[in-house]
Design a protein around this motif. Structure first.
Motif, mmCIF file in Angstrom:
data_model
loop_
_atom_site.group_PDB
_atom_site.id
_atom_site.type_symbol
_atom_site.label_atom_id
_atom_site.label_comp_id
_atom_site.label_asym_id
_atom_site.label_seq_id
_atom_site.Cartn_x
_atom_site.Cartn_y
_atom_site.Cartn_z
ATOM 1 N N ARG A 94 8.223 -4.097 -7.838
ATOM 2 C CA ARG A 94 9.382 -3.489 -8.360
ATOM 3 C C ARG A 94 9.697 -3.578 -9.545
ATOM 4 O O ARG A 94 8.903 -4.344 -10.618
ATOM 5 C CB ARG A 94 10.440 -4.649 -7.481
ATOM 6 N N SER A 146 14.669 -4.429 -12.653
ATOM 7 C CA SER A 146 16.035 -4.370 -11.987
ATOM 8 C C SER A 146 16.049 -4.779 -10.508
ATOM 9 O O SER A 146 16.949 -4.876 -9.567
ATOM 10 C CB SER A 146 16.816 -2.964 -11.925
ATOM 11 N N GLY A 147 14.754 -4.592 -9.795
ATOM 12 C CA GLY A 147 14.718 -4.752 -8.405
ATOM 13 C C GLY A 147 14.296 -3.422 -7.616
ATOM 14 O O GLY A 147 13.735 -3.818 -6.568
ATOM 15 N N SER A 192 19.447 0.255 -8.151
ATOM 16 C CA SER A 192 18.986 -1.193 -7.907
ATOM 17 C C SER A 192 19.800 -1.835 -6.997
ATOM 18 O O SER A 192 19.392 -2.727 -6.396
ATOM 19 C CB SER A 192 19.011 -1.611 -9.262
ATOM 20 N N VAL A 193 21.033 -1.194 -6.782
ATOM 21 C CA VAL A 193 21.932 -1.598 -5.595
ATOM 22 C C VAL A 193 21.247 -1.861 -4.363
ATOM 23 O O VAL A 193 21.601 -2.520 -3.572
ATOM 24 C CB VAL A 193 23.158 -0.947 -5.489
ATOM 25 N N SER A 250 17.809 -2.427 -3.577
ATOM 26 C CA SER A 250 17.117 -3.896 -3.547
ATOM 27 C C SER A 250 17.973 -5.089 -3.334
ATOM 28 O O SER A 250 17.839 -6.043 -2.735
ATOM 29 C CB SER A 250 15.780 -3.840 -4.422
ATOM 30 N N THR A 251 19.156 -4.921 -4.262
ATOM 31 C CA THR A 251 20.154 -6.232 -4.476
ATOM 32 C C THR A 251 20.599 -6.482 -3.043
ATOM 33 O O THR A 251 20.887 -7.472 -2.680
ATOM 34 C CB THR A 251 21.068 -5.829 -5.738
ATOM 35 N N THR A 252 21.193 -5.228 -2.278
ATOM 36 C CA THR A 252 21.810 -5.439 -1.034
ATOM 37 C C THR A 252 20.774 -6.087 0.161
ATOM 38 O O THR A 252 21.256 -6.790 0.664
ATOM 39 C CB THR A 252 22.272 -4.089 -0.607
ATOM 40 N N PHE A 280 18.193 -7.977 -0.581
ATOM 41 C CA PHE A 280 18.119 -9.452 -0.695
ATOM 42 C C PHE A 280 19.328 -10.289 -0.401
ATOM 43 O O PHE A 280 19.313 -11.426 0.229
ATOM 44 C CB PHE A 280 17.727 -9.666 -2.188
ATOM 45 N N LYS A 281 20.477 -9.775 -0.752
ATOM 46 C CA LYS A 281 21.751 -10.516 -0.069
ATOM 47 C C LYS A 281 21.739 -10.396 1.412
ATOM 48 O O LYS A 281 22.263 -11.414 1.899
ATOM 49 C CB LYS A 281 22.652 -9.481 -0.685
ATOM 50 N N GLU A 340 28.042 -1.601 2.103
ATOM 51 C CA GLU A 340 27.553 -2.341 0.870
ATOM 52 C C GLU A 340 27.032 -1.188 -0.264
ATOM 53 O O GLU A 340 27.330 -0.857 -1.343
ATOM 54 C CB GLU A 340 26.751 -3.638 0.718
ATOM 55 N N ASN A 370 28.849 2.223 -3.474
ATOM 56 C CA ASN A 370 28.288 2.870 -4.849
ATOM 57 C C ASN A 370 28.211 4.291 -4.865
ATOM 58 O O ASN A 370 27.630 4.824 -3.842
ATOM 59 C CB ASN A 370 26.843 2.277 -5.278
#
Length: 279
Positions: free
Chosen positions: A176, A179-180, A199-200, A202-204, A206-207, A227, A231
């Motif tokens: 990655r 930023s992920g 990057s949203v 991967s962030t999503t 992981f959440k 989610e 964006n």
């Protein structure tokens, strides 16, 4: 490291290797990044000889515009590969790989009916065509594939089993960006603003993994889609939580299987994929 572009030259170089030593193989479509280089590093670690192929395969693109957009950066790729210790870079043209049209039709059953297979008809047949041809050309002992293309890896393993090919498939971890964002050749096509917003994805994921115990599979699936779609730069094509073998949608967390969340998202016109093990 030597660059060859024809099967004749490839075979001449391969014939110079000690037959008692193993050959590792990393098939790529070029536009290399650290994810690819991590595969090459693993191959070099495990084999005295390593071949890296660079070939943008036309038979796996169901969208001709996507094929035209795909980045081609051979000179840069060669510079990146120089310090890796790989032995041969094989960069054939389409006529070299397909001297005649490949009319084979593979049957992957349920594996190709979901996710990428459902949204990209014929894609995995093209993948199987080119990978099997490259295996026949290189005749590797081991071949290395990134887990980012999770469904593709399952297809390749199935193809190897169907054709009874003497090659070991080695899965390698997703690499990655800071930023992920999962590294991909397609990231090069994103604007700076798009890349930041991507990057949203991967962030999503992981959440979502943290929320497993608080939401049902159905609720979590809907939450991930909503989610990411919040964006304005992103548009989810699909998000599925599937088992890791047959890639069939999971209905309950209680099912006895390793569960993987797989997503495809458009960022503008650029299609990005990612996945995360949810167990």
């Amino acid at each position: 490291m030597i660059l060859v572009k024809t099967l004749e030259d490839l075979r001449r170089e391969l014939d110079s290797f000690d037959k008692a030593e193993t050959v590792g193989f990393v098939p790529t479509m070029g536009a290399l990044h650290q994810g690819h280089l991590s595969l090459v590093a693993k191959a070099v670690e495990e084999n005295p000889h390593v071949v890296v192929s660079i070939f943008v395969n036309p038979t796996q693109f169901n969208d001709l515009k996507d094929l035209e957009r795909y980045p081609r950066t051979l000179a840069r790729d060669m510079e990146l590969l120089k310090p890796t210790g790989c032995s041969i870079v094989f960069a054939p043209n389409a006529k070299e790989v397909y001297p005649e049209p490949d009319l084979r039709k593979f049957n992957f059953g349920k594996l190709e009916e979901v996710m990428e297979g459902a949204h990209r008809p014929g894609h995995f047949n093209g993948v199987a065509q080119v990978v099997s041809r490259l295996f026949d050309m290189v005749k590797p002992d081991k071949s290395y594939f990134g887990l980012k293309d999770f469904q593709q890896l399952a297809i390749v393993k199935n193809m190897v089993k169907q054709l009874q090919l003497p090659v070991e498939i080695v899965p390698c971890a997703i690499i990655r960006e800071e930023s992920g964002l999962a590294m991909s050749s397609r990231n090069e096509l994103l604007t700076k603003e798009q890349r930041e917003n991507a990057s949203v994805i991967s962030t999503t994921l992981f959440k979502a993994k943290e929320l497993m115990g608080q939401k049902s599979v159905e609720e979590l699936t809907g939450w991930v889609v909503d989610e990411i779609n919040k964006n304005p730069f992103l548009d989810v094509e699909y998000f599925e939580i599937v088992d890791d073998e047959q890639l069939q949608p999971v209905k309950s967390w209680n099912e006895e299987s390793t569960k993987v969340g797989c997503v495809a998202v458009f960022c503008g016109k650029i299609r990005l994929i990612d996945n995360l093990v949810f167990n």
